[in-house]
Write an enzyme that holds these catalytic residues in place. Sequence first.
Site, PDB file in Angstrom:
ATOM      1  N   GLU A 208      41.670  26.913  42.272  1.00 55.65           N
ATOM      2  CA  GLU A 208      42.370  27.719  41.276  1.00 55.65           C
ATOM      3  C   GLU A 208      41.443  28.702  40.570  1.00 55.65           C
ATOM      4  O   GLU A 208      41.841  29.825  40.269  1.00 55.65           O
ATOM      5  CB  GLU A 208      43.057  26.814  40.248  1.00 55.65           C
ATOM      6  CG  GLU A 208      44.186  25.961  40.816  1.00 55.65           C
ATOM      7  CD  GLU A 208      45.304  26.790  41.429  1.00 55.65           C
ATOM      8  OE1 GLU A 208      45.370  28.005  41.165  1.00 55.65           O
ATOM      9  OE2 GLU A 208      46.108  26.219  42.181  1.00 55.65           O
TER      10      GLU A 208
ATOM     11  N   THR B 256      42.021  36.903  42.843  1.00 59.04           N
ATOM     12  CA  THR B 256      41.382  36.962  44.162  1.00 59.04           C
ATOM     13  C   THR B 256      42.396  36.546  45.216  1.00 59.04           C
ATOM     14  O   THR B 256      43.118  35.566  45.030  1.00 59.04           O
ATOM     15  CB  THR B 256      40.168  36.011  44.202  1.00 59.04           C
ATOM     16  OG1 THR B 256      39.265  36.381  43.167  1.00 59.04           O
ATOM     17  CG2 THR B 256      39.465  36.080  45.540  1.00 59.04           C
TER      18      THR B 256
ATOM     19  N   LEU C  14      31.726  37.504  45.151  1.00 56.95           N
ATOM     20  CA  LEU C  14      33.137  37.216  44.845  1.00 56.95           C
ATOM     21  C   LEU C  14      33.609  37.932  43.584  1.00 56.95           C
ATOM     22  O   LEU C  14      34.795  38.188  43.415  1.00 56.95           O
ATOM     23  CB  LEU C  14      33.337  35.707  44.698  1.00 56.95           C
ATOM     24  CG  LEU C  14      34.774  35.190  44.652  1.00 56.95           C
ATOM     25  CD1 LEU C  14      35.586  35.682  45.851  1.00 56.95           C
ATOM     26  CD2 LEU C  14      34.785  33.677  44.600  1.00 56.95           C
TER      27      LEU C  14
ATOM     28  N   TYR D 168      33.756  38.754  39.219  1.00 52.49           N
ATOM     29  CA  TYR D 168      34.125  38.028  37.998  1.00 52.49           C
ATOM     30  C   TYR D 168      33.258  36.783  37.842  1.00 52.49           C
ATOM     31  O   TYR D 168      33.750  35.654  37.861  1.00 52.49           O
ATOM     32  CB  TYR D 168      35.611  37.665  38.018  1.00 52.49           C
ATOM     33  CG  TYR D 168      36.513  38.838  37.742  1.00 52.49           C
ATOM     34  CD1 TYR D 168      36.249  39.700  36.689  1.00 52.49           C
ATOM     35  CD2 TYR D 168      37.624  39.097  38.526  1.00 52.49           C
ATOM     36  CE1 TYR D 168      37.072  40.786  36.417  1.00 52.49           C
ATOM     37  CE2 TYR D 168      38.458  40.185  38.266  1.00 52.49           C
ATOM     38  CZ  TYR D 168      38.166  41.014  37.210  1.00 52.49           C
ATOM     39  OH  TYR D 168      38.983  42.092  36.950  1.00 52.49           O
TER      40      TYR D 168
ATOM     41  N   TYR E 238      47.417  29.543  32.915  1.00 52.37           N
ATOM     42  CA  TYR E 238      47.784  29.466  34.332  1.00 52.37           C
ATOM     43  C   TYR E 238      47.107  28.276  35.017  1.00 52.37           C
ATOM     44  O   TYR E 238      47.770  27.437  35.643  1.00 52.37           O
ATOM     45  CB  TYR E 238      47.432  30.755  35.106  1.00 52.37           C
ATOM     46  CG  TYR E 238      47.437  30.458  36.577  1.00 52.37           C
ATOM     47  CD1 TYR E 238      48.634  30.353  37.265  1.00 52.37           C
ATOM     48  CD2 TYR E 238      46.258  30.156  37.262  1.00 52.37           C
ATOM     49  CE1 TYR E 238      48.671  29.966  38.592  1.00 52.37           C
ATOM     50  CE2 TYR E 238      46.286  29.772  38.581  1.00 52.37           C
ATOM     51  CZ  TYR E 238      47.495  29.677  39.246  1.00 52.37           C
ATOM     52  OH  TYR E 238      47.523  29.276  40.546  1.00 52.37           O
TER      53      TYR E 238
ATOM     54  N   ASP F 132      51.764  33.419  37.283  1.00 57.32           N
ATOM     55  CA  ASP F 132      50.720  34.310  37.817  1.00 57.32           C
ATOM     56  C   ASP F 132      51.406  35.601  38.258  1.00 57.32           C
ATOM     57  O   ASP F 132      52.603  35.777  38.067  1.00 57.32           O
ATOM     58  CB  ASP F 132      49.961  33.636  38.959  1.00 57.32           C
ATOM     59  CG  ASP F 132      50.751  33.680  40.257  1.00 57.32           C
ATOM     60  OD1 ASP F 132      51.994  33.664  40.187  1.00 57.32           O
ATOM     61  OD2 ASP F 132      50.134  33.751  41.320  1.00 57.32           O
TER      62      ASP F 132
ATOM     63  N   CYS G  23      62.728  42.439  51.780  1.00 54.90           N
ATOM     64  CA  CYS G  23      64.078  42.183  51.251  1.00 54.90           C
ATOM     65  C   CYS G  23      65.082  41.896  52.368  1.00 54.90           C
ATOM     66  O   CYS G  23      65.957  41.051  52.204  1.00 54.90           O
ATOM     67  CB  CYS G  23      64.546  43.381  50.426  1.00 54.90           C
ATOM     68  SG  CYS G  23      63.577  43.647  48.922  1.00 54.90           S
TER      69      CYS G  23
ATOM     70  N   CYS H 244      64.950  38.361  53.248  1.00 52.86           N
ATOM     71  CA  CYS H 244      64.791  37.437  52.124  1.00 52.86           C
ATOM     72  C   CYS H 244      66.001  36.511  51.994  1.00 52.86           C
ATOM     73  O   CYS H 244      67.150  36.961  52.042  1.00 52.86           O
ATOM     74  CB  CYS H 244      64.613  38.233  50.826  1.00 52.86           C
ATOM     75  SG  CYS H 244      64.493  37.194  49.349  1.00 52.86           S
TER      76      CYS H 244
ATOM     77  N   CYS I  69      69.884  38.519  44.464  1.00 58.58           N
ATOM     78  CA  CYS I  69      68.747  39.139  43.769  1.00 58.58           C
ATOM     79  C   CYS I  69      69.223  40.304  42.904  1.00 58.58           C
ATOM     80  O   CYS I  69      69.819  41.256  43.411  1.00 58.58           O
ATOM     81  CB  CYS I  69      67.715  39.623  44.783  1.00 58.58           C
ATOM     82  SG  CYS I  69      66.324  40.502  44.023  1.00 58.58           S
TER      83      CYS I  69
END
Length: 344
Positions: free
Chosen positions: A36, A42, A79, A81, A119, A137, A198, A201, A207
Amino acid sequence: MTIKAFSKQLLAWYQVYHRKLPWRETNNAYFIWVSEIILQQTRVEQGLGYYKRFLSHFPDVQSLADASEDEVLHVWQGLGYYSRARNMQFAARQVVHDFQGMIPETYEGLMRLKGVGSYTAAAIASIAFGVPCAVLDGNVYRFLARYFGIADATDTSKGKTVFETLANKILPKAEPGAFNQAMMEFGALVCTPLKPACETCIFLSTCYAYKHDLVQQLPVKIKKVQVRKRFLNFLVYQDANGMTILEKRTGKDIWHGLYQFPLIESATDDFELEATHHQVFVSAPQIHQLTHQTLIARFGHIYTEKLPEKQNTVVLSIEQLKEFPLPRLISRYIETHSELFPGY
DNA sequence: AAGCCGGGGAT
DNA sequence: ATCCCAGGCTT
């Protein structure tokens, strides 16, 4: 469609179409935690290799707590951050010292860990421990905004509350982990940002955004990043013994904790080296694009008999450059100019 | 509430 | 070029 039917269909979809990923094959809370943190901002494809590498170096909380910051950042190198890596190591030490080595099993307990926000706390709690709390998220915001027709901005506190309330309302309390992952997976594979699928979907007929032709308008975000230019001039010293110098970045700025060649930052692109040394030259500008900064970097090569003595620097051989955590900009320059770094 | 933090891939 | 990614911390 009822909420119950919605979650039932989504879970059925997830069972068939989900990607097989290593952190979905385990109940180990530490493994899930690592995944996580890596997956914050990412993509799965980029994070997957780092996930395996990170766990091979730090297989459990204790090994991460025992490691040096340089080791952790070195595994994290490339990577981005980097505060994620520093915070997670801090949190591993929190687990060892404040939680008897056991990762907390509640949302509130997880929130006490450095680098674990709303999160990540919801993700670990629901996936590893079956706690019924919904994750929010980018994928979830997008899917919810479109399917339910929510026009509140996802990057305001008011909007977040709206989405949080809705997400927890539709969360099936019996299987929160699978549902949360299904919501994110659906956003990542079907209800994608630019060209959502779509036509195929399973939620097409109910939707809101599709029905009202608002798919491209949702979700709503307000803030936009302003990109500024910076001119970075790195000094690559080399003496006759193949030794060079690195300095460690420490300020509240990009690449905190990583190493770089001694830097002279300037406001304009007019860097020159004085010819007071035996041999000098300056590289062509290297453009490095970050989310919020455009870096224009030049590498000034200085061949000298005696390396300068600077504070907060490390003297090392060219070979040892690979032992230090370096920003991608610098590692890439070394790799693409290997003739200038004999022995690397 | 706003600003800041990386790097890569898709369009 | 622009957007976005299994966001969080600091001020």
